[in-house]
Design an enzyme around this catalytic site. Structure first.
Site, PDB file in Angstrom:
ATOM      1  CB  CYS A 234      16.250  10.914  19.231  1.00  0.00           C
ATOM      2  SG  CYS A 234      17.918  11.583  19.282  1.00  0.00           S
TER       3      CYS A 234
ATOM      4  CG  PHE B 194      21.921  -1.827   4.124  1.00  0.00           C
ATOM      5  CD1 PHE B 194      20.595  -1.484   3.946  1.00  0.00           C
ATOM      6  CD2 PHE B 194      22.868  -0.817   4.213  1.00  0.00           C
ATOM      7  CE1 PHE B 194      20.210  -0.156   3.850  1.00  0.00           C
ATOM      8  CE2 PHE B 194      22.505   0.520   4.115  1.00  0.00           C
ATOM      9  CZ  PHE B 194      21.169   0.845   3.940  1.00  0.00           C
ATOM     10  CB  VAL B 195      22.378  -8.048   8.082  1.00  0.00           C
ATOM     11  CG1 VAL B 195      22.529  -9.571   8.077  1.00  0.00           C
ATOM     12  CG2 VAL B 195      23.661  -7.388   8.559  1.00  0.00           C
ATOM     13  NE  ARG B 196      17.573  -4.092   4.632  1.00  0.00           N
ATOM     14  CZ  ARG B 196      17.159  -2.916   4.166  1.00  0.00           C
ATOM     15  NH1 ARG B 196      16.903  -2.769   2.879  1.00  0.00           N
ATOM     16  NH2 ARG B 196      17.024  -1.891   5.000  1.00  0.00           N
ATOM     17  N   GLY B 197      18.787 -11.056   3.680  1.00  0.00           N
ATOM     18  CA  GLY B 197      18.936 -12.179   2.774  1.00  0.00           C
ATOM     19  C   GLY B 197      20.364 -12.688   2.749  1.00  0.00           C
ATOM     20  CB  ALA B 198      22.353 -14.201   0.157  1.00  0.00           C
ATOM     21  NE  ARG B 199      23.535  -7.195  -2.064  1.00  0.00           N
ATOM     22  CZ  ARG B 199      24.529  -6.993  -2.932  1.00  0.00           C
ATOM     23  NH1 ARG B 199      24.865  -7.957  -3.779  1.00  0.00           N
ATOM     24  NH2 ARG B 199      25.187  -5.862  -2.951  1.00  0.00           N
TER      25      ARG B 199
END
Length: 282
Positions: free
Chosen positions: A122, A264-269
């Site tokens: 932190c 939440f930049v994961r795959g195609a989303r």
């Protein structure tokens, strides 16, 4: 430079089989780095050794203590920071760096020196209040006119992951990378602390004439805290993308500054939390 990884014995218990086995495992090194400014101790951070000079450049910029690479006259490991090694001779720990500020650059105040204490989990620990982190950046990210295609953003975490060589061995490191708006990787750094990884990236940018980071995207491998947004703003980076979630304060800070924040930049989303005007879908 110290070691980035070490080998240790580990016992694995498999309840499904059941079985017990002992084998060597690779661990991420975590060691303290003391930062001194003009010979006076400023802060201690727990970090993974490597790219330490970049780290201190990035840290000092994020805290508003410097605004350009020219504000630092010299940054060096302290020769007196030694321990007795296995050979019986004193060895440099490479865990203390002294930064000499350029003439005319104000040194940190005594109150700031007492307030700075960070650790790997932190970076905000030790701050008197969250308001002390709202330093004024020398750069206006709101005016950055860069446009970034959503399909480019979607590919950035995988591009960063491909550069995580130490993570492949340990599974215990965060990563940060600076990309151009068209997806070109400029630099990637790893560290046991997510804020340290960002400081190393910002330090590299500072030393290589990429500050402000106009038209660039900072990508991080985990969640986004207020501090990571603040560091990007201080470096003039208009967009930040993360594999995981942002905090509420991170979103508020990005909105206030006119920064684009994606999570939440994961795959195609991917989720757009702030600054959606820079993201194109066509």
């Amino acid at each position: 430079m110290g070691r980035v990884t070490v080998r240790r014995k580990v016992t694995t218990i498999d309840l499904a089989r059941p079985s017990t086995s002992t084998r060597p495992d690779t661990l991420t090194v975590e060691e303290p780095l003391e930062l001194r400014v003009n010979g006076t101790p400023l802060t201690v951070t727990m970090r993974t050794p490597g790219h330490d000079i970049e780290l201190v450049h990035g840290f000092l910029m994020a805290e508003g203590l410097i605004r350009s690479a020219d504000d630092i006259a010299l940054a060096r490991y302290c020769e007196g920071a030694v321990v007795s090694g296995e050979s019986g001779f004193d060895e440099n720990t490479y865990n203390v760096i002294d930064v000499t500020l350029a003439p005319g650059v104000a040194a940190p105040s005594a109150s700031a020196t007492r307030a700075f204490f960070t650790n790997s989990s932190c970076g905000v620990c030790g701050k008197a209040s969250i308001e002390q982190l709202r330093a004024q950046s020398a750069f206006d990210v709101r005016s950055d006119t860069a446009e970034i295609a959503a399909k480019v953003v979607a590919d950035l975490p995988d591009a960063l992951r491909a550069e995580q060589r130490s993570f492949d061995k340990t599974g215990g490191l965060h990563a940060a990378g600076l990309f151009t708006a068209d997806g070109q990787l400029l630099v990637a750094r790893e560290d046991v602390g997510r804020h340290n990884a960002v400081d190393k990236v910002v330090g590299w940018a500072l030393q290589n004439g990429r500050v402000p980071g106009s038209g660039c995207v900072l990508v991080v491998s985990g969640r986004v805290s207020f501090e990571l947004v603040q560091k990007a703003i201080m470096a003039g980076i208009p967009a930040l993308a993360a594999v995981s979630a942002p905090s509420s304060l991170a979103v508020e800070c990005a909105e206030d500054a006119g920064m684009t924040l994606l999570g939440f930049v994961r795959g195609a989303r991917l989720n757009v939390y702030a600054g959606g005007h820079r993201i194109t879908t066509t």
